[in-house]
Design a protein around this motif. Structure first.
Motif, PDB file in Angstrom:
ATOM      1  N   ARG A   1      40.464  29.792  33.127  1.00 46.70           N
ATOM      2  CA  ARG A   1      40.082  30.962  33.191  1.00 46.70           C
ATOM      3  C   ARG A   1      38.743  30.839  34.131  1.00 46.70           C
ATOM      4  O   ARG A   1      38.621  31.757  35.053  1.00 46.70           O
ATOM      5  CB  ARG A   1      39.818  31.465  31.776  1.00 46.70           C
ATOM      6  N   ARG A   2      37.866  30.049  33.930  1.00 51.27           N
ATOM      7  CA  ARG A   2      36.729  29.857  34.752  1.00 51.27           C
ATOM      8  C   ARG A   2      37.292  29.658  36.408  1.00 51.27           C
ATOM      9  O   ARG A   2      36.519  30.119  36.963  1.00 51.27           O
ATOM     10  CB  ARG A   2      35.897  28.489  34.088  1.00 51.27           C
ATOM     11  N   LEU A   3      38.101  28.821  36.333  1.00 51.69           N
ATOM     12  CA  LEU A   3      38.810  28.788  37.920  1.00 51.69           C
ATOM     13  C   LEU A   3      39.031  29.997  38.735  1.00 51.69           C
ATOM     14  O   LEU A   3      38.804  30.445  39.786  1.00 51.69           O
ATOM     15  CB  LEU A   3      39.682  27.849  38.226  1.00 51.69           C
ATOM     16  N   VAL A   4      39.639  30.806  37.731  1.00 49.90           N
ATOM     17  CA  VAL A   4      40.147  32.259  38.240  1.00 49.90           C
ATOM     18  C   VAL A   4      39.029  33.180  38.310  1.00 49.90           C
ATOM     19  O   VAL A   4      38.901  33.910  39.319  1.00 49.90           O
ATOM     20  CB  VAL A   4      41.270  32.887  37.092  1.00 49.90           C
ATOM     21  N   ARG A   5      37.910  32.951  37.549  1.00 54.18           N
ATOM     22  CA  ARG A   5      36.851  34.099  37.667  1.00 54.18           C
ATOM     23  C   ARG A   5      36.090  33.488  38.868  1.00 54.18           C
ATOM     24  O   ARG A   5      35.446  34.394  39.762  1.00 54.18           O
ATOM     25  CB  ARG A   5      35.783  33.706  36.424  1.00 54.18           C
ATOM     26  N   GLU A   6      35.978  32.199  39.125  1.00 55.58           N
ATOM     27  CA  GLU A   6      35.065  31.596  40.334  1.00 55.58           C
ATOM     28  C   GLU A   6      35.907  31.777  41.594  1.00 55.58           C
ATOM     29  O   GLU A   6      35.258  32.042  42.707  1.00 55.58           O
ATOM     30  CB  GLU A   6      34.933  30.280  40.019  1.00 55.58           C
ATOM     31  N   GLN A   7      37.044  31.707  41.711  1.00 57.62           N
ATOM     32  CA  GLN A   7      37.938  31.307  42.965  1.00 57.62           C
ATOM     33  C   GLN A   7      39.068  32.338  43.397  1.00 57.62           C
ATOM     34  O   GLN A   7      39.512  32.319  44.522  1.00 57.62           O
ATOM     35  CB  GLN A   7      38.831  30.035  43.015  1.00 57.62           C
TER      36      GLN A   7
END
Length: 105
Positions: free
Chosen positions: A55-61
């Motif tokens: 989820r964090r990677l989706v939000r960031e990248q």
């Protein structure tokens, strides 16, 4: 309707608090955090840690999406797991404890 229901809940909670304070014997100190036992850290499920990282990677990248699009995509990552859990709870006739997750945005 929901607003009046929430208002009634708040009034009832305040009434309960006031009643308990009336019953409370004098000379009893209020509870404070310094009196509490230390809280043991809760180990997180490794699968949940992986989902949170994704989820964090989706939000960031996921830069091809709008901010709202990234939040929505991050929220649906574990949709099937949550839906399956709700279906299992429904099949129990509402007897299980319901848990609430934080809002995705």
């Amino acid at each position: 309707m929901a607003a009046s229901h929430n208002r009634v809940d708040c009034e009832n909670t305040e009434g309960l608090r006031n009643w308990l304070l009336e019953l409370r014997p004098g000379g009893i100190e209020w509870w404070s955090r310094r009196d509490a036992a230390p809280v043991a850290p809760v180990e997180q499920d490794p699968a949940e840690l992986r989902r949170e990282r994704l989820r964090r990677l989706v939000r960031e990248q996921a830069t091809g999406l709008s901010e709202r699009g990234r939040e929505l995509l991050a929220h649906v990552i574990d949709f099937h797991r949550r839906a399956k859990k709700r279906a299992a709870q429904s099949s129990l006739g509402g007897r299980s404890t319901r848990t609430f997750s934080k809002a995705p945005f």
